[in-house]
Design an enzyme around this catalytic site. Structure first.
Site, short mmCIF file in Angstrom:
data_model
loop_
_atom_site.label_atom_id
_atom_site.label_comp_id
_atom_site.label_asym_id
_atom_site.label_seq_id
_atom_site.Cartn_x
_atom_site.Cartn_y
_atom_site.Cartn_z
N ARG A 1 3.90 40.85 5.84
CA ARG A 1 3.23 39.61 5.47
C ARG A 1 2.35 39.87 4.27
O ARG A 1 1.56 40.81 4.26
CB ARG A 1 2.38 39.15 6.66
CG ARG A 1 2.36 37.68 6.83
CD ARG A 1 1.78 37.33 8.17
NE ARG A 1 2.77 37.41 9.24
CZ ARG A 1 2.55 36.97 10.47
NH1 ARG A 1 1.39 36.45 10.78
NH2 ARG A 1 3.49 37.06 11.38
N SER B 1 4.52 33.06 9.90
CA SER B 1 4.09 32.47 11.18
C SER B 1 3.00 31.41 11.03
O SER B 1 3.19 30.43 10.33
CB SER B 1 3.64 33.59 12.10
OG SER B 1 3.50 33.10 13.40
N HIS B 2 1.85 31.65 11.63
CA HIS B 2 0.77 30.66 11.66
C HIS B 2 -0.11 30.72 10.41
O HIS B 2 -1.04 29.94 10.28
CB HIS B 2 -0.08 30.89 12.90
CG HIS B 2 -0.56 32.30 12.96
ND1 HIS B 2 0.27 33.34 13.28
CD2 HIS B 2 -1.76 32.85 12.69
CE1 HIS B 2 -0.39 34.48 13.22
NE2 HIS B 2 -1.63 34.21 12.86
N LYS C 1 10.58 39.02 8.39
CA LYS C 1 10.70 39.80 9.62
C LYS C 1 12.16 40.20 9.77
O LYS C 1 13.06 39.41 9.49
CB LYS C 1 10.31 38.97 10.84
CG LYS C 1 8.99 38.24 10.72
CD LYS C 1 8.54 37.69 12.06
CE LYS C 1 8.93 36.24 12.28
NZ LYS C 1 8.30 35.64 13.47
N ASP D 1 3.54 26.70 16.18
CA ASP D 1 3.08 27.26 14.90
C ASP D 1 4.15 27.17 13.82
O ASP D 1 5.20 26.56 14.00
CB ASP D 1 2.61 28.71 15.09
CG ASP D 1 3.76 29.66 15.35
OD1 ASP D 1 4.79 29.22 15.88
OD2 ASP D 1 3.64 30.87 15.00
N ASP E 1 6.49 29.07 12.55
CA ASP E 1 7.87 29.47 12.82
C ASP E 1 8.33 29.15 14.24
O ASP E 1 9.41 29.59 14.65
CB ASP E 1 8.06 30.96 12.52
CG ASP E 1 7.19 31.85 13.38
OD1 ASP E 1 6.09 31.43 13.75
OD2 ASP E 1 7.62 32.97 13.70
N ASP F 1 7.26 29.99 17.30
CA ASP F 1 7.26 30.90 18.45
C ASP F 1 5.98 30.81 19.28
O ASP F 1 5.92 31.34 20.38
CB ASP F 1 7.56 32.36 18.03
CG ASP F 1 6.62 32.89 16.97
OD1 ASP F 1 5.71 32.14 16.54
OD2 ASP F 1 6.79 34.05 16.56
N ARG F 2 4.96 30.13 18.76
CA ARG F 2 3.72 30.00 19.54
C ARG F 2 3.61 28.63 20.18
O ARG F 2 4.27 27.68 19.74
CB ARG F 2 2.50 30.20 18.64
CG ARG F 2 2.41 31.57 18.06
CD ARG F 2 1.10 31.76 17.35
NE ARG F 2 1.02 33.12 16.83
CZ ARG F 2 -0.12 33.73 16.55
NH1 ARG F 2 -1.26 33.09 16.71
NH2 ARG F 2 -0.12 34.96 16.09
N THR G 1 0.01 44.94 21.57
CA THR G 1 0.17 43.64 20.91
C THR G 1 1.42 43.61 20.05
O THR G 1 1.71 44.56 19.32
CB THR G 1 -1.08 43.39 20.04
OG1 THR G 1 -2.21 43.28 20.92
CG2 THR G 1 -0.95 42.13 19.23
N GLU H 1 1.48 36.64 25.45
CA GLU H 1 0.33 37.20 24.75
C GLU H 1 -0.79 36.17 24.70
O GLU H 1 -0.52 34.96 24.66
CB GLU H 1 0.71 37.58 23.31
CG GLU H 1 1.75 38.66 23.20
CD GLU H 1 1.87 39.16 21.78
OE1 GLU H 1 1.25 40.17 21.45
OE2 GLU H 1 2.58 38.51 20.97
N GLU H 2 -2.01 36.67 24.61
CA GLU H 2 -3.18 35.78 24.54
C GLU H 2 -3.17 34.93 23.27
O GLU H 2 -3.89 33.95 23.18
CB GLU H 2 -4.47 36.59 24.63
CG GLU H 2 -4.60 37.77 23.65
CD GLU H 2 -4.67 37.40 22.20
OE1 GLU H 2 -5.36 36.41 21.90
OE2 GLU H 2 -4.03 38.09 21.38
N LYS I 1 8.97 35.17 21.39
CA LYS I 1 8.21 34.14 22.08
C LYS I 1 8.74 32.79 21.62
O LYS I 1 9.37 32.71 20.56
CB LYS I 1 6.72 34.29 21.83
CG LYS I 1 6.29 34.43 20.37
CD LYS I 1 4.83 34.84 20.33
CE LYS I 1 4.28 34.81 18.92
NZ LYS I 1 4.33 36.13 18.26
N ARG J 1 -10.63 41.63 15.92
CA ARG J 1 -10.46 40.76 17.08
C ARG J 1 -11.21 41.38 18.26
O ARG J 1 -11.03 42.57 18.56
CB ARG J 1 -8.99 40.62 17.46
CG ARG J 1 -8.11 40.09 16.32
CD ARG J 1 -6.84 39.49 16.89
NE ARG J 1 -5.80 39.27 15.90
CZ ARG J 1 -5.79 38.28 15.00
NH1 ARG J 1 -6.80 37.43 14.95
NH2 ARG J 1 -4.80 38.15 14.14
#
Ligand code: VG1
Ligand code: CO
Length: 544
Positions: free
Chosen positions: A23, A114-115, A127, A278, A280, A282-283, A345, A364-365, A377, A497
């Site tokens: 990324r 992604s997001h 990816k 999101d 792509d 997956d979330r 993760t 995942e969180e 996901k 994080r």
């Protein structure tokens, strides 16, 4: 037959794929030969493309279409037999995973950050997924990295752009470009897993929903499935047209970035169910009227109720969660008498467990939930599983959650992100924290006693591969937990994080504000790590 050029190039520096692919700022990807180099390194890492098939698609962000054309020309020049491309170069990440598996292909390339926001001044990403449909495991990303370091040329066919707007096969030299409907196979898969009849009845009985696609890739998927197949009224899917810059927003389904949906769900006209996905696809974020379901709780609720959906009626083989994800799902696994695995993760770590049939559900969180139906996901899948459960149980989201907490206790949970922190300072903080680990056990921190502290090391139970330094975790005698790690997906500086968790068995304590319930943990995190000292910040940028 197009001419094939071999273009001399030089190795690229430090381009290590992170938690989820490579990324970078879009401008970096657009620099001369950057995309070409990384693509060639990926092809080389596969040991060449002769006789192989790959899948290609992306989330539609700025540069998606140009990058797809370059990759197609390079694949042809490298001898690929066939490339399966989503129409207009669009594919959600889970849909790409499905196509890789269903077509028994050798893997695929997903263009997405992604997001992260998109646009010429924002982020782009690439990816690589392997033949099981999942993100490349570390051994493969290490090979790609090694190839970037010794690259001296890339191969590309001199040809005009391929028309990706029409479904069907096109020849590019010896390679077939198969342009496919990005939705059809995915939609079939969803039909095979869920009780569409029951969800249709729920929706025709007055149950209302809003799905916010955040101007990203899930819009067309959600429209086809929720509105066309399941009969949700037109307009139930919002922001449904993928835009190259996601209309200027972060396509990140959390209470901070999905503001519009949050306002709707807490306002007077709130539908019964709200969800978002999101960039792509997956979330997922799950909401009820006036209630936000944390991703960790969502995973636990799904695990406890999955048997209500036809695809999971036989029960679950086991569950897995990333280490920082709350232990709510472990409580469910204990109750069901199944194994609960704890992985680092990143979705790539679930692949072996899923392939070996050891787990059926994982999450995942960070708003990722999925199952063995693909190796990624899957946002729309999570929404459908929730709807299937709501249809079966005929209870509001809030009641399902309260009921869950009564049975299993509540794991209060929050993640605090400190973004674009000076990378050296962030690394220094983690290094200092690691130093203190051996002396932490038994010590009082912010009035609580530390029972154990370590730097998470994962040994894959299937192939024995070991991943070190996957996050510092501190356990307290009262069952609370703090985890510290640095993000592997950011493009500016470092993102720290801090994951906070506190368990409450007593139902009398289940209605507290999470930040308030976690106040002692927040104080302990500061005391043990010196966050403000190292980052110069007194508060996180984002709390989810
Ligand atoms: C983040 C999340 C992680 C997720 C990854 C990719 O990684 O924390 O759980 O797997 O993004 O998600 P990090 O290293 O920034 O914490 V996605 O939707 O980008 O494929
Ligand atoms: Co994503």
């Amino acid at each position: 037959m197009p001419d094939i050029k071999s273009v001399a190039t030089t190795p690229i520096d430090g381009q290590k794929p992170g938690t989820s692919g490579l990324r970078k700022k879009t401008k970096v990807f657009m620099e001369q030969h950057f995309l070409e180099n990384f693509t060639q390194a990926t092809f080389n890492a596969l040991g060449g493309l002769k006789g192989r098939t790959l899948v290609l698609g992306g989330d539609g962000r700025y540069f998606n279409d140009t990058a797809a054309q370059v990759i197609i020309r390079m694949a042809a020049a490298n001898g690929l037999s066939r490339i399966v491309v989503g129409q207009n170069a669009l594919l959600s990440t889970p849909a790409a995973s499905n196509l890789i598996r269903k077509g028994k292909t050798d893997g695929g390339i997903i263009l997405s950050a992604s997001h992260n926001p998109g646009g010429p001044d924002e982020d782009f990403g690439m990816k690589f997924n392997v033949a099981n449909g999942g993100p490349a495991p570390e051994a493969v990303t290490e090979r790609i990295y090694a190839e970037t370091q010794r690259l001296d040329a890339f191969r590309i066919a001199e040809a005009a752009d391929v028309d990706l707007s029409r479904i069907g096969d096109i020849q590019l030299g010896a390679m077939t470009v198969s342009v496919v409907d990005p939705i059809a196979d995915y939609r079939d898969l969803m039909r095979s897993l869920f009780d569409f009849e029951a969800i249709r009845r729920l929706l025709s009985g007055g149950f209302t929903l809003c799905f916010d696609a955040m101007h990203a890739v899930t819009g067309p998927y959600a429209k086809a499935i929720l509105e066309d197949d399941l009969g949700a009224p037109t307009g139930s899917v919002r922001n449904a047209v993928p835009k190259p810059d996601f209309a200027g927003g972060h396509p990140d389904p959390n209470p901070v970035w999905a503001k519009e949906l949050m306002a709707l769900m807490t306002g007077p006209d709130a539908p019964d169910f709200g969800a978002a996905s999101d960039g792509d696809g997956d979330r997922n974020m799950i909401l009820g009227r006036d209630i936000y379901v944390t991703p960790s709780d969502s995973l636990a609720v799904l695990a406890a109720n999955a048997h209500l959906a036809p695809g999971y009626a036989g029960g679950l083989a086991g569950v897995a969660r990333s280490m920082p994800t709350s232990r709510a799902v472990d409580a469910v696994a204990g109750h069901l008498g199944i194994e609960a695995y704890e992985t680092p993760t990143g979705w790539k770590f679930f692949g072996n467990l899923l392939d070996a049939g050891r787990v059926t559900l994982c999450g995942e969180e960070s708003a990722g939930t999925g199952s063995d139906h693909v190796r990624e996901k899957d946002g729309v899948w999570a929404v459908l599983l929730w709807l299937n459960i709501l249809a079966a149980r005929q209870m509001p989201v809030a009641d399902i959650l309260a009921d869950h907490w009564r049975q299993f206790g509540r794991h209060y949970y929050s993640r605090h992100d400190y973004e674009a922190v000076d990378a050296d300072r962030a690394n220094a903080m983690i290094a200092a924290l690691r130093e203190t680990l051996p002396s932490l056990a038994g010590r009082p921190v912010a009035g609580m006693t530390v029972s154990a502290a370590d730097d998470f090391r994962y040994s894959d139970p299937v192939d024995g591969s070991v991943s070190e330094h996957q996050g510092v975790r501190i356990l307290f005698a009262n069952g609370s937990r703090i985890v510290f790690r640095l993000s592997g997906t950011g493009t500016v500086g470092a993102t720290l994080r801090v994951y906070l968790e506190h368990f409450e068995r007593d139902p009398g304590n289940h209605a507290r504000d999470p930040q308030e319930a976690l106040a002692p943990m927040i104080a302990a995190a500061e005391e043990v790590a010196g966050i403000s000292h190292y980052t110069g910040r007194t508060a996180p940028d984002v709390r989810t």
